[in-house]
Scaffold this active site. Structure first.
Site, PDB file in Angstrom:
ATOM      1  N   CYS A  41       7.908  66.422   2.098  1.00 45.76           N
ATOM      2  CA  CYS A  41       6.998  66.072   1.003  1.00 45.76           C
ATOM      3  C   CYS A  41       7.791  65.700  -0.262  1.00 45.76           C
ATOM      4  CB  CYS A  41       6.081  67.248   0.694  1.00 45.76           C
ATOM      5  SG  CYS A  41       4.860  66.866  -0.608  1.00 45.76           S
ATOM      6  N   CYS A  68      -1.849  68.842   1.481  1.00 46.74           N
ATOM      7  CA  CYS A  68      -1.320  68.081   0.348  1.00 46.74           C
ATOM      8  C   CYS A  68      -1.770  66.631   0.438  1.00 46.74           C
ATOM      9  CB  CYS A  68       0.208  68.166   0.366  1.00 46.74           C
ATOM     10  SG  CYS A  68       1.038  67.084  -0.822  1.00 46.74           S
ATOM     11  N   CYS A  71       1.797  64.185   0.992  1.00 49.85           N
ATOM     12  CA  CYS A  71       2.474  64.066   2.293  1.00 49.85           C
ATOM     13  C   CYS A  71       1.514  64.094   3.477  1.00 49.85           C
ATOM     14  CB  CYS A  71       3.533  65.147   2.451  1.00 49.85           C
ATOM     15  SG  CYS A  71       2.897  66.829   2.534  1.00 49.85           S
ATOM     16  N   TYR A 288      25.724  71.739  31.388  1.00 50.67           N
ATOM     17  CA  TYR A 288      26.690  70.691  31.714  1.00 50.67           C
ATOM     18  C   TYR A 288      27.486  71.088  32.958  1.00 50.67           C
ATOM     19  CZ  TYR A 288      25.724  69.218  26.911  1.00 50.67           C
ATOM     20  OH  TYR A 288      25.101  68.809  25.756  1.00 50.67           O
ATOM     21  N   HIS A 320      17.740  66.437  26.352  1.00 47.93           N
ATOM     22  CA  HIS A 320      17.425  67.659  25.611  1.00 47.93           C
ATOM     23  C   HIS A 320      17.256  68.862  26.534  1.00 47.93           C
ATOM     24  CE1 HIS A 320      13.525  65.945  26.798  1.00 47.93           C
ATOM     25  NE2 HIS A 320      13.072  67.181  26.787  1.00 47.93           N
ATOM     26  N   GLU A 346       7.345  71.407  26.415  1.00 48.36           N
ATOM     27  CA  GLU A 346       7.355  71.139  27.851  1.00 48.36           C
ATOM     28  C   GLU A 346       7.034  72.393  28.668  1.00 48.36           C
ATOM     29  OE1 GLU A 346      10.546  67.420  27.956  1.00 48.36           O
ATOM     30  OE2 GLU A 346      11.161  69.390  28.677  1.00 48.36           O
TER      31      GLU A 346
END
Length: 352
Positions: A41, A68, A71, A288, A320, A346
């Site tokens: 904002c 607000c 924003c 990984y 991700h 997810e």
């Protein structure tokens, strides 16, 4: 309401910085005004002791805070100002139009404002954006067999030299044959976690990233050069389909994307890793090291991590979902807090 003191301190720091990576991650209620805002904002920031933090806009509303007006936290966060949105809509309503200062007067928007804000958002001025949009129309026409001169006139380029110069700046060369033209369309897609940039042709998606990702401009330039393509503002049926899928995904209604992705991007090893990433079920994570073991090489974890970081199609190639072996989040180009949100979303979708 967020109770953890350390989390509240982090959120307040992000509020002061107007950090866009925290869009959709939290909302702040201001006790002295009774208003709640999003992290970015533009209003003057309250003192820390006057802030309450919430995970969702609904929680802030139930706590008697009102949204607000600056924003607009109940709406999807956008990286575009109202002036830029109005100008983009005007271009889409008449993409062949050649703009002049008089047109800005009719919209009561200053040409300097348009130039400055477009440069900030798109890396080009409004006139350059409008010209690129007209070039996109010309590319489509030439691709279908229209003569160069006809495409030039249809896209409002009065001078053949001007048309060829503009074409060259975008493509690198003026093609000798229609089949030499390769065009990708680029559009902004608004999401709960902030706007994303998608680049695609009619057949496949080439790039999908949050617009505030560091180094995004270099990614786009690398894509343009490696694929020898023109990238111009616009949309197509594939991008419209992608936008629908993204809306469903962020609303917890979709666990698997069907939008096709380009197969020619990346090195052979990167494509192998990305294909493996797409086998990770939504709502789960891996490491990984585990991916390297799946590839038959325990020592390839670092190479897998580099390939993971080189991915430029977020969400559809779910980098991700890869975390560190010790359970820590690790990095993410869109920001670690976004990564945490995506994984939670997810998991909730899988359990629903």
């Amino acid at each position: 309401m967020i109770q953890d003191e350390q989390t509240k301190k982090v959120y307040y720091k992000m509020l002061i910085e107007k950090n866009s990576h925290y869009e959709g991650i939290f909302y702040v209620g201001v006790k002295t005004t009774g208003v709640f805002c999003r992290p970015t904002c533009p209003a003057r920031k309250p003192k820390e002791e006057n802030c309450e933090f919430f995970d969702t806009a609904q929680e802030a509303t139930l706590a008697s805070y009102r949204p607000c007006k600056r924003c607009q936290p109940l709406n999807t966060p956008s990286g575009l100002s109202p002036e830029v949105k109005e100008l983009v809509a005007s271009i889409e309503a008449n993409p062949e139009k050649k703009w002049t200062d008089r047109d800005f007067d009719e919209l009561t928007i200053s040409p300097n404002t348009a130039r400055r804000q477009f440069k900030k958002q798109f890396g080009m001025t409004f006139i350059e954006y409008a010209r690129a949009r007209r070039l996109g129309l010309a590319f489509h026409s030439i691709r279908k067999g229209t003569r160069l001169i006809d495409a030039q006139l249809d896209s409002s380029f009065e001078s053949s030299n001007g048309f060829r110069d503009a074409f060259t700046r975008t493509m690198g060369i003026v093609p000798q044959k229609n089949k030499d033209i390769r065009l990708l369309s680029a559009c902004w897609i608004e999401t709960k976690l902030g706007p994303m940039l998608a680049i695609a042709n009619d057949e496949a998606l080439y790039l999908l990233e949050f617009v505030d990702r560091r180094g995004l401009e270099k990614e786009i330039e690398k894509l343009r050069k490696r694929q020898t393509v023109a990238i111009v503002p616009g949309t197509n049926l594939l991008l419209e389909r992608l936008e629908q899928e993204l809306n469903q995904y962020f609303n917890g209604e979709l666990s698997a994307f069907e939008t096709p992705i380009a197969t020619e991007i990346g090195t052979p090893f990167e494509r192998t890793v990305w294909a493996l990433l797409r086998t990770i079920p939504s709502g789960t994570t891996t490491s990984y090291k585990a991916l390297a073991q799946q590839l038959g090489n325990d020592k390839a974890a670092r190479a897998v991590a580099r390939a993971n970081g080189a991915n430029q199609i977020s969400l559809l190639i779910p980098c991700h979902r890869v975390i560190q072996s010790n359970g820590e989040m690790g990095g993410y180009g869109g920001g670690v807090e976004r990564k945490k949100w995506l994984l939670r979303n997810e998991e909730n979708t899988r359990k629903a």
